[in-house]
Design a protein around this motif. Sequence first.
Motif, PDB file in Angstrom:
ATOM      1  N   TYR A   2       2.484  16.852 -22.509  1.00 40.30           N
ATOM      2  CA  TYR A   2       3.304  16.319 -21.372  1.00 40.30           C
ATOM      3  C   TYR A   2       4.725  16.660 -20.481  1.00 40.30           C
ATOM      4  O   TYR A   2       5.063  16.814 -21.185  1.00 40.30           O
ATOM      5  N   SER A  29     -11.353   6.818 -21.459  1.00 41.20           N
ATOM      6  CA  SER A  29     -10.419   7.295 -22.711  1.00 41.20           C
ATOM      7  C   SER A  29      -8.900   7.045 -21.751  1.00 41.20           C
ATOM      8  O   SER A  29      -8.647   7.050 -22.753  1.00 41.20           O
ATOM      9  N   VAL A  30      -8.804   7.453 -20.894  1.00 41.84           N
ATOM     10  CA  VAL A  30      -7.172   7.056 -20.725  1.00 41.84           C
ATOM     11  C   VAL A  30      -6.978   5.774 -21.091  1.00 41.84           C
ATOM     12  O   VAL A  30      -5.871   5.514 -21.862  1.00 41.84           O
ATOM     13  N   ASP A  89      -1.098   3.907 -20.766  1.00 43.71           N
ATOM     14  CA  ASP A  89      -2.518   4.811 -20.135  1.00 43.71           C
ATOM     15  C   ASP A  89      -2.042   5.343 -18.317  1.00 43.71           C
ATOM     16  O   ASP A  89      -1.791   6.268 -17.992  1.00 43.71           O
ATOM     17  N   VAL A 118      -0.925   8.686 -19.855  1.00 39.73           N
ATOM     18  CA  VAL A 118      -2.070   9.890 -20.198  1.00 39.73           C
ATOM     19  C   VAL A 118      -2.517   9.790 -18.946  1.00 39.73           C
ATOM     20  O   VAL A 118      -2.790  11.326 -19.168  1.00 39.73           O
ATOM     21  N   GLU A 119      -2.486   9.341 -17.947  1.00 38.04           N
ATOM     22  CA  GLU A 119      -3.691   9.451 -16.731  1.00 38.04           C
ATOM     23  C   GLU A 119      -2.461  11.045 -16.526  1.00 38.04           C
ATOM     24  O   GLU A 119      -3.121  11.703 -15.342  1.00 38.04           O
ATOM     25  N   ASP A 136      -5.265  18.568 -22.706  1.00 40.82           N
ATOM     26  CA  ASP A 136      -4.107  17.958 -23.315  1.00 40.82           C
ATOM     27  C   ASP A 136      -5.512  15.864 -24.079  1.00 40.82           C
ATOM     28  O   ASP A 136      -5.050  15.774 -25.066  1.00 40.82           O
ATOM     29  N   LEU A 137      -5.717  15.923 -22.696  1.00 37.66           N
ATOM     30  CA  LEU A 137      -6.493  14.430 -21.989  1.00 37.66           C
ATOM     31  C   LEU A 137      -7.687  15.610 -23.693  1.00 37.66           C
ATOM     32  O   LEU A 137      -8.465  14.045 -24.310  1.00 37.66           O
ATOM     33  N   GLN A 189      -9.061  13.613 -27.062  1.00 35.81           N
ATOM     34  CA  GLN A 189     -10.368  12.888 -27.402  1.00 35.81           C
ATOM     35  C   GLN A 189     -11.223  13.536 -28.233  1.00 35.81           C
ATOM     36  O   GLN A 189     -11.809  12.414 -29.048  1.00 35.81           O
TER      37      GLN A 189
END
Length: 164
Positions: free
Chosen positions: A55, A93-94, A112, A115-116, A122-123, A127
Motif C-alpha cells: 500500500y 470485502s473492503v 476501509d 483497503v479501497e 493486494d486486495l 481476500q
Amino acid sequence: MRRTAARAGGAAGVPEAPGAAEPAPVPDPAAPAQAPLLPQDHLRTEFPFQLPRGYVDDSGTVHRDGVMRLSTARDELVPLRDVRVQENPAYLSVVLLGRVITRLGTLPMVHDGIVENMFASDLAFLQDFYRQINAEGHTRAAVRCPHCAEHFEVELGGSRLGES
C-alpha cells in the motif's frame, strides 16, 4: 429447629485444633468438567502477512508487512448495515478487511479507506489470506486420485469474502 453439622475431626460443637486443615471440597457431579488449559489449547488469533505490491500512502511510503486477526461474527454482520455494501455487495470485502487488518507497515490505523486504495493484486491476496486464516488455517483438502490412488492436496475455491 436448629441444625448442627458434624466436623471432620470430631463431634458437633467441639472446636478443632488450631491449624487443622479444612476438608477438601467435594466436587459437584452436576458441574461441567473443566480440563486444564494446555499450551496446545492456545488459539492463535493474529497472523502476519506481506502484501505482494504494498500500500502506498500519501507521502509515497510503501507499506507491505501487516497483521490480520481472526474474524468474529460481528465483523461479518456489521458491514451488511453499511450503505456502500447495500448498494454494491462487492464492497463487503473492503469493509470487512478494514475491520480485521490490525496493522499495516507504520500506518497508525487501518480502515476501509486504506483497503479501497490498495492495488487489486493486494486486495486479492488479502481476500485469499482472510479465507485461509478463518477456515481452520488453510483452504486445502487432502484427496486421493481415483485412478492411481496417489494422495495429494488441492486448494479449495471459496465463495466471495464474507459469505459462508
